[in-house]
Design an enzyme around this catalytic site. Structure first.
Site, PDB file in Angstrom:
ATOM      1  N   ASN A 159     -15.026  32.671  14.741  1.00 51.29           N
ATOM      2  CA  ASN A 159     -14.826  34.129  14.687  1.00 51.29           C
ATOM      3  C   ASN A 159     -15.768  34.791  15.686  1.00 51.29           C
ATOM      4  OD1 ASN A 159     -13.836  36.540  13.212  1.00 51.29           O
ATOM      5  ND2 ASN A 159     -15.934  36.757  12.458  1.00 51.29           N
TER       6      ASN A 159
ATOM      7  N   GLU B   5     -11.969  41.896  11.735  1.00 52.66           N
ATOM      8  CA  GLU B   5     -12.936  42.985  11.545  1.00 52.66           C
ATOM      9  C   GLU B   5     -12.536  44.225  12.330  1.00 52.66           C
ATOM     10  OE1 GLU B   5     -16.990  41.678  12.275  1.00 52.66           O
ATOM     11  OE2 GLU B   5     -16.612  39.712  11.392  1.00 52.66           O
TER      12      GLU B   5
ATOM     13  N   ASP C  54     -11.973  47.664  13.755  1.00 49.18           N
ATOM     14  CA  ASP C  54     -12.220  49.097  13.627  1.00 49.18           C
ATOM     15  C   ASP C  54     -12.134  49.711  15.016  1.00 49.18           C
ATOM     16  OD1 ASP C  54     -14.769  48.234  14.489  1.00 49.18           O
ATOM     17  OD2 ASP C  54     -15.755  48.738  12.603  1.00 49.18           O
TER      18      ASP C  54
ATOM     19  N   GLU D 277     -19.719  34.029  16.118  1.00 46.04           N
ATOM     20  CA  GLU D 277     -20.382  34.536  17.333  1.00 46.04           C
ATOM     21  C   GLU D 277     -21.264  33.486  18.002  1.00 46.04           C
ATOM     22  OE1 GLU D 277     -22.376  38.092  15.933  1.00 46.04           O
ATOM     23  OE2 GLU D 277     -20.496  39.136  15.570  1.00 46.04           O
TER      24      GLU D 277
ATOM     25  N   HIS E 128     -13.687  44.793  17.161  1.00 44.36           N
ATOM     26  CA  HIS E 128     -14.458  46.040  17.097  1.00 44.36           C
ATOM     27  C   HIS E 128     -14.189  46.815  18.394  1.00 44.36           C
ATOM     28  CE1 HIS E 128     -16.436  44.958  13.409  1.00 44.36           C
ATOM     29  NE2 HIS E 128     -16.765  43.783  13.914  1.00 44.36           N
TER      30      HIS E 128
HETATM   31  C1  XIL Z   1     -22.174  44.082  10.027  1.00 43.69           C
HETATM   32  C2  XIL Z   1     -22.115  44.838   8.713  1.00 43.69           C
HETATM   33  O1  XIL Z   1     -20.959  45.661   8.731  1.00 43.69           O
HETATM   34  C3  XIL Z   1     -23.353  45.675   8.482  1.00 43.69           C
HETATM   35  O2  XIL Z   1     -23.353  46.183   7.166  1.00 43.69           O
HETATM   36  C4  XIL Z   1     -24.611  44.832   8.707  1.00 43.69           C
HETATM   37  O3  XIL Z   1     -25.746  45.683   8.626  1.00 43.69           O
HETATM   38  C5  XIL Z   1     -24.569  44.129  10.034  1.00 43.69           C
HETATM   39  O4  XIL Z   1     -23.381  43.354  10.142  1.00 43.69           O
HETATM   40  N1  XIL Z   1     -19.759  41.076  13.400  1.00 43.69           N
HETATM   41  C6  XIL Z   1     -19.774  40.431  12.192  1.00 43.69           C
HETATM   42  C7  XIL Z   1     -20.110  41.182  10.971  1.00 43.69           C
HETATM   43  O5  XIL Z   1     -19.408  39.238  12.116  1.00 43.69           O
HETATM   44  O6  XIL Z   1     -20.728  40.380  10.009  1.00 43.69           O
HETATM   45  C8  XIL Z   1     -20.948  42.400  11.274  1.00 43.69           C
HETATM   46  O7  XIL Z   1     -21.103  43.153  10.069  1.00 43.69           O
HETATM   47  C9  XIL Z   1     -20.305  43.239  12.362  1.00 43.69           C
HETATM   48  C10 XIL Z   1     -20.157  42.442  13.631  1.00 43.69           C
END
Ligand code: XIL
Length: 400
Positions: A242, A307, A309, A193, A278
């Protein structure tokens, strides 16, 4: 898509872990009982797979050249919930994780605030336990993450360090953490990020406003250094950028595209570009996801979904409608198809597989039901959409 981080994360709880032996990375796709394993682990995991679907699991449905992963719940938002550490204590959760997936990503356990909670102390136990579990179950591991603006320990953010000291701190951290797991990590998210949401540049600014401490203090050249240090510490690991909000061809993903070209021109060992994914059903599906992955592939990079979802605004009773479930399944399917359609997209990870432990309700107001299984591990239409897409691809119908 702004992330509404409602609660700060707290300090690490410690798990007990043992030293790990070298992983059999190439065997990951084969599943719990395909080759020479530690015998007791093999038996236990074959039994776990049998109890939770037998051959009827995601990893066993996948084409050989694709690993299917999940985040391993622990740390972060979990610490504020009313349950013990899921990875350490929830046996059914562990069994299903072994049965269903061929890749694991520590959800929080390798982030700075967990693995390096004090300047002179590393807490390797939780990550060691994950790497060992993965090895026992023939899973690969994605390391997450080394250079990020978030979830950094207080000693680092509040510390009174000179630029030279900060640089030495980052170098030592990368050498130590990447070096410890050398040969046992398939992919590292080296930089996470690092681009501003509007794509206007790197995250330079005060840490309180989402600035990246490393880039802000040490300049953009620190990104190349981080990749070089990681490569020195583990020449086998594939090193990734990422981010979220880069699913489509847009200003943010294009900023990465330009960055990658520059890094490659300088000979920096950057191997891959990863899209978190996400998503929410309240927004349209990023229809150009595959085209976007493809343009990074054309630069000679590996790509990955890391990641995924798909959350939704829940009705008042908290139960998704069947239309919502169908839309969610459609998003999961299309995200997977996009990855399958790109030659070097070989890693597809969902950010948790059960609603029991999802980060979504904690971070996104009124949204939920984002994973592929209910809190009782019931498979949702989204699970079946992934599975049938994997099976199609394995049979050659999905372009692989
Ligand atoms: C999130 C986790 O799922 C949570 O448990 C934590 O409190 C905060 O981070 N992008 C990312 C991840 O790269 O590391 C993040 O994970 C979600 C967004």
């Amino acid at each position: 898509m702004p992330l509404h981080r409602k609660s700060p994360t707290t300090t690490a709880r410690h798990l007990v872990g043992l030293a790990v032996a070298p992983a059999l990375l190439a065997l990951a796709a084969a599943g719990p009982s395909a080759a020479a394993p530690p015998p007791t682990a093999e038996k236990a995991q074959a039994q776990a797979a049998q109890r939770h679907g037998g051959a009827d699991t995601l990893r066993r449905s996948a084409p050989r050249d694709l690993v299917v992963g999940t985040a391993v719940a622990g740390g972060g938002h979990h610490e504020e919930q009313d349950y013990a550490d899921p990875f350490a204590y929830d046996v059914e959760y562990r069994d299903r994780m072994a049965a269903e997936f061929s890749s694991l990503s520590p959800e929080n356990q390798a982030k700075w605030e967990y693995i390096h909670p004090r300047q002179d102390f590393y807490n390797f136990y939780p990550m060691d336990a994950i790497v060992r579990f993965a090895q026992e179950n023939r899973q690969v591991v994605r390391g997450h993450t080394l250079l990020w603006h978030s979830q950094n320990p207080e000693w680092l953010e509040e510390g009174d360090f000179t630029d030279e000291e900060l640089r030495a701190i980052l170098k030592e951290h990368i050498q130590t953490v990447v070096g410890r797991y050398a040969g046992r990590i398939q992919q590292w998210d080296v930089a996470n990020e690092i681009v501003k949401d509007d794509g206007s540049g790197l995250r330079v600014g005060p840490t309180s406003e989402g600035g990246n401490i490393w880039i802000t203090r040490l300049g953009p050249g620190i990104i190349a250094d981080a990749f070089r240090w990681a490569h020195e510490a583990d020449p086998q690991a594939k090193l990734f950028l990422n981010d979220y909000g880069v699913e489509s061809v847009n200003a943010k993903s294009t900023a990465y595209y330009e960055l990658v070209k520059d890094l490659k021109a300088e000979g920096v060992p950057v191997d891959g570009f990863a899209i978190q994914g996400h998503l929410s059903t309240q927004y349209g599906f990023p229809a150009d996801l595959q085209a976007n992955l493809q343009r990074f592939d054309a630069l000679g990079l590996e790509t990955a979904i890391t990641e995924l979802d798909v959350r939704m605004v829940l009705p008042e009773d908290g139960i998704p409608t069947s239309a919502q479930q169908a839309q969610q399944a459609d998003y999961y399917r299309r995200a997977l198809q996009a990855c399958l359609g790109v030659e070097d997209c070989d890693s597809f990870t969902i950010w948790g597989f059960t609603d029991k432990y999802s980060w979504v309700p904690v971070f996104f107001t009124e949204e939920g039901s984002a994973t592929v299984m209910t809190a009782d591990y019931e498979r949702k239409p989204a699970y079946h959409a992934l599975q049938s897409t994997l099976l199609d691809a394995r049979r050659g119908a999905g372009g692989r």
